[in-house]
Scaffold this active site. Structure first.
Site, PDB file in Angstrom:
ATOM      1  N   ASN A 115      48.924  62.287  24.408  1.00  0.00           N
ATOM      2  CA  ASN A 115      49.213  61.959  25.803  1.00  0.00           C
ATOM      3  C   ASN A 115      48.178  62.537  26.771  1.00  0.00           C
ATOM      4  OD1 ASN A 115      51.370  60.698  24.725  1.00  0.00           O
ATOM      5  ND2 ASN A 115      52.917  62.151  25.434  1.00  0.00           N
ATOM      6  N   HIS A 161      34.733  30.791  62.194  1.00  0.00           N
ATOM      7  CA  HIS A 161      35.464  29.583  61.763  1.00  0.00           C
ATOM      8  C   HIS A 161      34.541  28.609  61.018  1.00  0.00           C
ATOM      9  CE1 HIS A 161      38.674  30.775  64.688  1.00  0.00           C
ATOM     10  NE2 HIS A 161      37.620  31.178  65.380  1.00  0.00           N
ATOM     11  N   SER A 282      23.543  19.250  36.123  1.00  0.00           N
ATOM     12  CA  SER A 282      24.737  18.531  35.702  1.00  0.00           C
ATOM     13  C   SER A 282      24.396  17.700  34.479  1.00  0.00           C
ATOM     14  CB  SER A 282      25.209  17.615  36.838  1.00  0.00           C
ATOM     15  OG  SER A 282      26.001  16.564  36.303  1.00  0.00           O
ATOM     16  N   LYS A 288      21.496  16.954  40.415  1.00  0.00           N
ATOM     17  CA  LYS A 288      22.283  18.129  40.803  1.00  0.00           C
ATOM     18  C   LYS A 288      21.592  19.451  40.505  1.00  0.00           C
ATOM     19  CE  LYS A 288      26.177  18.430  41.921  1.00  0.00           C
ATOM     20  NZ  LYS A 288      27.472  18.193  41.312  1.00  0.00           N
ATOM     21  N   ASN A 290      23.383  23.126  40.631  1.00  0.00           N
ATOM     22  CA  ASN A 290      24.647  23.783  40.965  1.00  0.00           C
ATOM     23  C   ASN A 290      24.497  25.305  41.022  1.00  0.00           C
ATOM     24  OD1 ASN A 290      25.943  21.269  40.928  1.00  0.00           O
ATOM     25  ND2 ASN A 290      26.247  21.410  38.705  1.00  0.00           N
ATOM     26  N   GLU A 295      29.157  30.748  42.074  1.00  0.00           N
ATOM     27  CA  GLU A 295      30.541  30.317  41.877  1.00  0.00           C
ATOM     28  C   GLU A 295      31.277  31.278  40.953  1.00  0.00           C
ATOM     29  OE1 GLU A 295      30.580  26.058  40.813  1.00  0.00           O
ATOM     30  OE2 GLU A 295      28.683  25.948  41.888  1.00  0.00           O
ATOM     31  N   TYR A 322      55.046  60.118  30.023  1.00  0.00           N
ATOM     32  CA  TYR A 322      54.304  59.078  29.323  1.00  0.00           C
ATOM     33  C   TYR A 322      55.235  58.033  28.716  1.00  0.00           C
ATOM     34  CZ  TYR A 322      51.386  56.617  25.993  1.00  0.00           C
ATOM     35  OH  TYR A 322      50.742  55.629  25.311  1.00  0.00           O
ATOM     36  N   LYS A 330      44.409  49.929  29.890  1.00  0.00           N
ATOM     37  CA  LYS A 330      43.002  49.919  29.486  1.00  0.00           C
ATOM     38  C   LYS A 330      42.276  48.593  29.595  1.00  0.00           C
ATOM     39  CE  LYS A 330      44.160  53.633  26.550  1.00  0.00           C
ATOM     40  NZ  LYS A 330      45.521  53.455  27.158  1.00  0.00           N
TER      41      LYS A 330
HETATM   42  N1  ARG Z   1      47.135  54.515  22.462  1.00  0.00           N
HETATM   43  C1  ARG Z   1      47.941  55.280  23.356  1.00  0.00           C
HETATM   44  C2  ARG Z   1      47.669  54.859  24.786  1.00  0.00           C
HETATM   45  O1  ARG Z   1      46.724  54.210  24.985  1.00  0.00           O
HETATM   46  C3  ARG Z   1      47.646  56.729  23.200  1.00  0.00           C
HETATM   47  C4  ARG Z   1      48.753  57.664  23.571  1.00  0.00           C
HETATM   48  C5  ARG Z   1      49.870  57.523  22.619  1.00  0.00           C
HETATM   49  N2  ARG Z   1      50.840  58.514  22.803  1.00  0.00           N
HETATM   50  C6  ARG Z   1      52.043  58.434  22.259  1.00  0.00           C
HETATM   51  N3  ARG Z   1      52.859  59.372  22.464  1.00  0.00           N
HETATM   52  N4  ARG Z   1      52.389  57.383  21.582  1.00  0.00           N
HETATM   53  O2  ARG Z   1      48.407  55.132  25.679  1.00  0.00           O
END
Ligand code: ARG
Length: 463
Positions: A115, A161, A282, A288, A290, A295, A322, A330
């Site tokens: 954690n 505008h 295109s 064209k 582009n 974009e 946690y 992530k």
């Molecule tokens: N892979 C987990 C995460 O990204 C890591 C932490 C996991 N901790 C646990 N007590 N299961 O959060």
């Protein structure tokens, strides 16, 4: 269903392994392997500290250091056997470490939990990302400043505008984005300063009974201090949300510039040209060209904003501390940072590549009665007319010019005097685009002298 053997890291009380679907929903190694450097960096600092305070022997620490070095080399070389069954980057590395060096590897996790380990790794990753992105933002700013220097006096229409409003200079327009990006930089710097505290040693949530030295690991990892509360250390991701906001805001700025490039390259505008390097053709329409890069800079902004919304939504219902929900932080963080890395690079490229069509810009700057405000201001200055009245007189003159199909300077003095007898020949001096921009000398205004000075100031600041 559940036939594989129990997990070697936490499986002590489990008779059987997880079902395949459990393993699939649980595993994060597919994406969190991106944090391998940070994970090893954290483990090295942790092991050095464990040795320092006498929790592990010098030999064990040396073995851990050597083992982690080997693992780093293998990952770098692309020959590390990432294993889904080991769930995440933390357990993949720790398991291989023990495989490589034996007993000593099993001592690394003393006084630490996944954690605080994951909280640390994400912080380190975000901190590294901030440093990289800040360099890139600075590069885009430099590119914009160079164009501003070059075009401090190139007139173009300024819009509100998306209607022609008042003439400005192309350089002034470039510097507007420099200002926005400079705030993005300072926001990232604030975010970095606030996140620069170490969660390591908070352990699972309550701290640890081992006599660890959190100040030592914090210092070794370049943090200002350890986080003060172990629950907060493992439960909080506001640093990540803040980072994502910084990314989202910067993306929005790039997106607005991209939108302008899309408009400007449209042949009906013809304000700038992009070379083959930043355009595509295109498959069916041979004529064209582009502006796909612009974009996509604009389009990719959606996923960065999405990452911010995603993380806020993941966090909003979580009690302390946690939960596995937080593993969902992530992919959004990685994707947002990587997307912004790409869009910043594309923006820098386009800014350097684009060729402002100065003649076309100047012609457009004079169209649409863009010096009407200058005429009204002249009436105020020269005839002491109240501005509201001047606005009205000018409006009437605009209507007259429009009816005749000329611009304001195409009206005769007699036509003007028919409406306001006190108007003199001098009025024609303020009706040109050049005179208009030259007059905008108020601080922050578009007068070419202002723009050149501001560009020089930025150039020095960014050197
Ligand atoms: N892979 C987990 C995460 O990204 C890591 C932490 C996991 N901790 C646990 N007590 N299961 O959060």
């Amino acid at each position: 269903m559940s036939s594989s053997s129990a997990n070697q890291q936490w499986g002590g009380r489990f008779a059987e392994g997880p079902s395949a679907i459990m393993a699939a929903i649980n595993a994060s190694i597919g994406f969190d392997r991106k944090m391998w450097r940070q994970d090893i960096q954290g483990s090295l600092a942790h092991a050095a500290m464990l040795k320092h305070v006498g929790i592990i022997s010098a030999e064990d620490e040396a073995a851990i250091r050597a083992g982690l070095g080997k693992i780093a080399a293998r990952i770098e070389a692309g020959d590390f056997p990432f294993d889904d069954a080991l769930e995440d980057i933390h357990m993949n590395i720790e398991a291989r470490l023990t495989e490589t060096i034996g007993e000593a590897g099993k001592r690394l996790h003393t006084g630490r939990s996944r954690n605080d380990q994951v909280a640390l790794d994400v912080r380190l990753w975000v901190r590294d990302a901030i440093d990289g992105l800040s360099g890139q933002i600075t590069d885009v700013m430099r590119a914009l400043v160079a164009r501003a220097e070059e075009h401090a006096g190139s007139v173009m229409p300024g819009f509100t505008h998306l209607q022609p409003a008042q003439p400005v200079t192309f350089g002034h327009h470039m510097l507007a984005y420099v200002e926005m990006l400079s705030r993005d930089l300072s926001r990232l710097a604030d975010c970095r300063a606030r996140l620069n505290e170490s969660p390591l040693g908070a352990a699972a949530l309550a701290g640890t009974g081992f006599a660890i030295d959190r100040h030592m690991t914090a210092k070794a990892l370049g943090f200002d201090r350890p986080m003060r509360n172990s629950l907060d250390a493992v439960a909080s991701r506001d640093f990540a949300a803040e980072f994502l906001f910084c990314c989202a805001m910067c993306s929005v700025h790039l997106s607005r510039l991209a939108e302008e490039i899309v408009i400007w390259t449209n042949p009906y505008f013809g304000f700038v040209k992009l070379s083959d390097a930043f355009t595509t053709g295109s498959s069916i329409m041979p004529q064209k060209r582009n502006p796909d890069a612009a974009e996509l800079v604009r389009g990719k902004t959606g996923r960065v904003i999405g990452a911010l919304m995603g993380l806020m939504t993941v966090m909003k219902g979580l009690a302390l501390t946690y939960f596995k929900d937080m593993q969902e932080d992530k992919e959004g963080i990685f994707d947002a940072a990587e997307t912004l890395t790409l869009t910043l690079a594309a923006t820098a490229g386009m800014v350097r590549d684009m060729k402002p069509q100065t003649e076309r810009l100047a012609a457009a700057a004079g169209a649409g009665f863009s010096t009407a405000t200058d005429l009204a201001d002249w009436l105020v200055r020269s005839l002491k007319m109240p501005f509201r009245d001047a606005h009205h007189v000018t409006g009437t003159l605009v209507a007259k010019a429009e009816a005749r199909g000329v611009d304001l300077s195409g009206l005769t003095l007699a036509e003007m005097q028919a409406l306001e007898p006190r108007i003199t020949q001098g009025v024609f001096d303020v009706l040109t685009v050049e005179a208009s921009v030259r007059s905008r000398i108020s601080y922050g205004g578009t007068a070419p002298a202002n723009v050149a000075a501001m560009a020089a100031e930025w150039k020095a600041k960014l050197a």
